[in-house]
Design a protein around this motif. Structure first.
Motif, PDB file in Angstrom:
ATOM      1  N   ALA A 154       0.804  -1.224   0.000  1.00 38.37           N
ATOM      2  CA  ALA A 154       0.000   0.000   0.000  1.00 38.37           C
ATOM      3  C   ALA A 154       0.842   1.282   0.000  1.00 38.37           C
ATOM      4  CB  ALA A 154      -0.958  -0.026   1.197  1.00 38.37           C
ATOM      5  N   PRO A 155       1.912   1.378   0.792  1.00 43.33           N
ATOM      6  CA  PRO A 155       2.689   2.628   0.774  1.00 43.33           C
ATOM      7  C   PRO A 155       3.552   2.809  -0.478  1.00 43.33           C
ATOM      8  CG  PRO A 155       2.999   1.393   2.828  1.00 43.33           C
ATOM      9  CD  PRO A 155       2.370   0.480   1.854  1.00 43.33           C
ATOM     10  N   ASN A 156       3.785   1.737  -1.252  1.00 46.82           N
ATOM     11  CA  ASN A 156       4.725   1.810  -2.375  1.00 46.82           C
ATOM     12  C   ASN A 156       4.080   1.432  -3.705  1.00 46.82           C
ATOM     13  OD1 ASN A 156       7.113   2.262  -0.592  1.00 46.82           O
ATOM     14  ND2 ASN A 156       6.604   0.203   0.101  1.00 46.82           N
ATOM     15  N   THR A 157       2.774   1.611  -3.828  1.00 49.04           N
ATOM     16  CA  THR A 157       2.072   1.189  -5.035  1.00 49.04           C
ATOM     17  C   THR A 157       2.636   1.831  -6.290  1.00 49.04           C
ATOM     18  OG1 THR A 157       0.052   0.888  -3.735  1.00 49.04           O
ATOM     19  CG2 THR A 157      -0.191   1.024  -6.125  1.00 49.04           C
ATOM     20  N   ASN A 158       3.008   3.081  -6.220  1.00 47.50           N
ATOM     21  CA  ASN A 158       3.472   3.814  -7.405  1.00 47.50           C
ATOM     22  C   ASN A 158       4.943   3.572  -7.731  1.00 47.50           C
ATOM     23  OD1 ASN A 158       0.909   5.014  -7.666  1.00 47.50           O
ATOM     24  ND2 ASN A 158       1.467   6.650  -6.255  1.00 47.50           N
ATOM     25  N   SER A 159       5.649   2.853  -6.885  1.00 50.86           N
ATOM     26  CA  SER A 159       7.085   2.646  -7.110  1.00 50.86           C
ATOM     27  C   SER A 159       7.420   1.276  -7.657  1.00 50.86           C
ATOM     28  CB  SER A 159       7.853   2.868  -5.807  1.00 50.86           C
ATOM     29  OG  SER A 159       7.466   1.924  -4.823  1.00 50.86           O
ATOM     30  N   PHE A 160       6.422   0.392  -7.789  1.00 51.38           N
ATOM     31  CA  PHE A 160       6.686  -0.956  -8.282  1.00 51.38           C
ATOM     32  C   PHE A 160       6.894  -0.941  -9.797  1.00 51.38           C
ATOM     33  CE2 PHE A 160       4.090  -2.541  -4.492  1.00 51.38           C
ATOM     34  CZ  PHE A 160       5.245  -2.744  -3.738  1.00 51.38           C
ATOM     35  N   PRO A 161       7.761  -1.815 -10.323  1.00 48.15           N
ATOM     36  CA  PRO A 161       7.950  -1.901 -11.776  1.00 48.15           C
ATOM     37  C   PRO A 161       6.732  -2.504 -12.447  1.00 48.15           C
ATOM     38  CG  PRO A 161       9.203  -3.614 -10.662  1.00 48.15           C
ATOM     39  CD  PRO A 161       8.659  -2.726  -9.590  1.00 48.15           C
ATOM     40  N   GLY A 162       6.639  -2.318 -13.760  1.00 48.45           N
ATOM     41  CA  GLY A 162       5.430  -2.717 -14.475  1.00 48.45           C
ATOM     42  C   GLY A 162       5.398  -4.140 -14.962  1.00 48.45           C
ATOM     43  N   SER A 163       6.475  -4.912 -14.788  1.00 47.26           N
ATOM     44  CA  SER A 163       6.496  -6.280 -15.308  1.00 47.26           C
ATOM     45  C   SER A 163       7.195  -7.199 -14.319  1.00 47.26           C
ATOM     46  CB  SER A 163       7.214  -6.335 -16.661  1.00 47.26           C
ATOM     47  OG  SER A 163       8.589  -6.022 -16.503  1.00 47.26           O
ATOM     48  N   VAL A 164       6.977  -8.508 -14.516  1.00 48.90           N
ATOM     49  CA  VAL A 164       7.625  -9.509 -13.671  1.00 48.90           C
ATOM     50  C   VAL A 164       9.140  -9.467 -13.853  1.00 48.90           C
ATOM     51  CG1 VAL A 164       7.867 -11.999 -13.282  1.00 48.90           C
ATOM     52  CG2 VAL A 164       5.599 -11.004 -13.627  1.00 48.90           C
ATOM     53  N   LEU A 165       9.592  -9.313 -15.100  1.00 46.37           N
ATOM     54  CA  LEU A 165      11.030  -9.287 -15.370  1.00 46.37           C
ATOM     55  C   LEU A 165      11.712  -8.132 -14.650  1.00 46.37           C
ATOM     56  CD1 LEU A 165      13.493 -10.345 -16.846  1.00 46.37           C
ATOM     57  CD2 LEU A 165      12.812  -8.993 -18.842  1.00 46.37           C
ATOM     58  N   GLU A 166      11.129  -6.941 -14.718  1.00 49.61           N
ATOM     59  CA  GLU A 166      11.726  -5.785 -14.060  1.00 49.61           C
ATOM     60  C   GLU A 166      11.748  -5.961 -12.545  1.00 49.61           C
ATOM     61  OE1 GLU A 166      13.285  -3.240 -15.417  1.00 49.61           O
ATOM     62  OE2 GLU A 166      12.977  -4.197 -17.373  1.00 49.61           O
ATOM     63  N   CYS A 167      10.745  -6.612 -12.027  1.00 50.44           N
ATOM     64  CA  CYS A 167      10.688  -6.848 -10.583  1.00 50.44           C
ATOM     65  C   CYS A 167      11.822  -7.783 -10.150  1.00 50.44           C
ATOM     66  CB  CYS A 167       9.325  -7.447 -10.223  1.00 50.44           C
ATOM     67  SG  CYS A 167       8.886  -7.298  -8.476  1.00 50.44           S
ATOM     68  N   MET A 168      12.082  -8.817 -10.944  1.00 49.89           N
ATOM     69  CA  MET A 168      13.161  -9.745 -10.599  1.00 49.89           C
ATOM     70  C   MET A 168      14.533  -9.099 -10.808  1.00 49.89           C
ATOM     71  SD  MET A 168      11.781 -13.479 -11.838  1.00 49.89           S
ATOM     72  CE  MET A 168      11.662 -13.014 -13.571  1.00 49.89           C
TER      73      MET A 168
END
Length: 615
Positions: free
Chosen positions: A469-483
């Motif tokens: 909830a506090p970081n919703t806007n900071s997450f990357p847009g894809s699974v690859l970018e997240c990894m």
């Protein structure tokens, strides 16, 4: 007891079927569908003595619940006709113009799915009667029409089902049973979904993800990724079995539909809501938010949402690795065995009856026995063999016991040296919360947020409140970018689809490992518009694919089952791995040299003092 209501439309003096035939056909149909509820439809001009007689006779023939409903009333009145959880049967005793107009209104209001329908029809052309009536593909509308008159006054009737493959197509007619006065109904052996397993070449609009659209339009002639290997093949199987065609569409970038609770749906689900497509094929997770607006075709997949962390190799040069092959309790057993064998060897030597014959040759008192037993434990030889058989039996028993222990220890210790092991700072979601120093990442896709926000597990709820909830806007847009973020950051974890992680593993700069107990399963499937007439037929055939193992085989083609799960990239022990052993060796050498020097010094001092006394 289930309730069934029959709606009957009867034109006085103009019914083409005898009363007994009307009642017998209705009763046979109710018994076939295991129902007891009947609704009788009528118009103001059609409510006469025949309808009253029909209802009275029907009640006398069985424990049926009956009611009448006027066709002059609003079609929404059908929503109030219940049957205690069963499908009610709506009966028309004639096929006049008032019945036709009423059915047109019912079809426009999509109320034909509220139950089964039965019409006694005597007109020549069924197509003309239903020309302006929309008969959904999944409705059960049965018409009874006479076939011929039997010689002795018996009547032979045909029971047919009427439906449309598509609103733009002409109604389809399929015989489902024949009825005679003497034999009753003779039903066909083909089930409903098999009778309708032909869509006669209709075209369906199919939504796919934007990255999959070029492959779908090229019929997967080149690309061999997850969409082509699994989803496109499944859909082509359904096309061939059900005889329909597909037109593929992709979502518009940036489009979404918002609903209450600050929840948004994007991509293919949005296309279904805006009536741009009829079906969406990909792995769409089932969430409570989505189920309010769209339906799912069975449950085709079970998606594992796992948490991954960067692999941190644990150095095998740790000193406790020498003791780790055996548990603490087992090491105490080994120590006890050593002490027991020391005292047992010494005791058998002391109590031997032939003491005078061998004490001058050998000595196995406690002072000497401990080095002998320790040598046996380390699989070393001995300079002398005991003369007495009791001592020899102790030797043999000790050798057999310790050789088994030594072999087991060596095998386990070698595996500790040859196989890489990884440090895991936590083992579940609660551990992520407790440690407090790790960042948390999920793809910026609404369905991932919904999984945690709608979770019933309090730990997952706390994960949402603390990290998402506090970081919703900071997450990357894809699974690859997240990894990739996990690889770039030192203390970071990512919770993503395990299948997608396997697809993108070769594109990462580091190796990821799954946190053992930080995962959950989510049902997923293809999506379809709410109240779609094709939901049942698609669900039936996709379930057949799953039961027959075809879905499992397609997934194995994408992710072949490895024949060996043991990592072989670092199968050799390095100098660092055996450093504790080398340190023990050097320390033992230095200790022996120190003892030698002490003994030399002690001997010289003793000789010196002895010479001083003698001199």
């Amino acid at each position: 007891m289930r309730i069934l209501f029959i709606f009957c439309i009867i034109q006085v003096g103009d019914c083409q079927f005898p009363l007994n035939t009307l009642v017998n056909v209705t009763v046979s149909l109710l018994n076939h569908y295991h129902s007891t509820c009947v609704y009788l439809l009528h118009s103001r001009l059609q409510h006469g003595s025949l309808s009253v007689t029909y209802l009275k006779t029907l009640i006398q023939r069985g424990n049926f619940y009956t009611a009448t409903l006027s066709m002059e009333r609003n079609v929404e009145a059908l929503d109030g006709s219940t049957c205690r959880g069963n499908s009610p049967l709506y009966v028309f005793l004639d096929s006049d113009e008032s019945s036709q107009r009423y059915l047109e209104q019912v079809s426009v209001a999509s109320s034909l799915l509220s139950g089964r329908w039965l019409m006694f029809i005597s007109i020549a052309s069924i197509e003309d009667f239903f020309f302006k009536i929309k008969m959904p593909y999944d409705c059960e509308f049965l018409v009874v029409r006479p076939v011929n008159k039997e010689q002795k006054g018996g009547i032979k009737l045909s029971l047919m089902e009427v439906y449309q493959d598509h609103p733009t197509k002409v109604p389809q007619q399929h015989p489902v049973a024949h009825w005679t006065t003497t034999g009753g109904f003779v039903w066909t052996a083909t089930p409903l979904l098999q009778r309708r397993a032909n869509l006669h070449g209709i075209s369906l609009r199919v939504g796919v993800n934007s990255e999959d659209l070029p492959m779908a339009q090229s019929k997967c002639s080149v690309n061999k990724d997850e969409f082509c290997i699994i989803h496109y093949k499944i859909w082509k199987i359904l096309e061939n079995k059900l005889n329909f065609k597909s037109e593929f569409y992709g979502p518009v970038q940036g489009g979404h539909v918002s609903n209450t609770g600050n929840i948004s749906l994007d991509g293919v689900p949005t296309m279904l809501l805006s009536d741009q497509v009829d079906v969406g094929i990909s792995i769409f997770a089932m969430t409570s938010i989505r189920q309010k607006y769209i339906d799912y075709i069975s449950v085709l997949f079970s998606v594992k949402i796992a948490t991954y962390i960067k692999k941190q190799v644990v150095s095998s040069s740790r000193w406790n690795y020498i003791l780790e092959p055996f548990s603490t309790e087992f090491w105490w057993v080994v120590a006890t065995l050593l002490i027991v064998f020391i005292f047992l060897l010494s005791a058998t030597w002391y109590v031997d009856p032939r003491q005078g014959t061998h004490r001058s040759i050998e000595s196995f008192n406690v002072y000497n026995s401990w080095i002998q037993i320790l040598g046996i434990f380390c699989q070393q030889g001995h300079p002398t063999t005991p003369q007495s058989w009791p001592c020899r039996l102790v030797y043999i028993t000790a050798y057999i016991t310790f050789v088994i222990l030594f072999a087991a220890y060596a095998a386990i210790f070698i595996s500790f040296l040859a196989v890489q092991r990884y440090k895991m700072p936590f083992s579940d979601f609660q551990g992520i919360l407790d440690i407090g120093t790790y960042g948390f990442c999920i793809p910026a896709i609404p369905v991932y947020t919904s999984m945690f926000e709608e979770a019933t597990d309090p730990v997952l709820k706390q994960i949402y409140k603390t990290f998402i909830a506090p970081n919703t806007n900071s997450f990357p847009g894809s699974v690859l970018e997240c990894m990739k973020r996990v690889c770039d950051e030192k203390t970071y974890v990512a919770t993503v689809d395990s299948d997608e992680k396997r697809l993108y593993s070769d594109k990462l700069s580091c190796k990821l490992t799954a946190v053992p107990n930080a995962f959950f399963w989510v049902p997923a499937s293809y999506i379809i518009t709410k109240k779609s007439p094709y939901k049942k037929i698609f669900g039936h055939h996709t379930e057949n694919l799953r039961r027959s193992g075809i879905l499992k085989k397609l997934k194995e083609n994408l992710f072949p089952v490895p024949t060996n799960n043991i990592e072989t990239s670092n199968s050799q022990a390095t100098l660092t791995d055996v450093l504790p052993i080398l340190i023990i060796l050097v320390f033992g050498f230095l200790a022996s040299m120190f003892c030698l020097l002490v003994e030399i010094c002690f001997l010289r001092l003793r000789n010196y003092f002895t010479n001083q006394i003698v001199g």
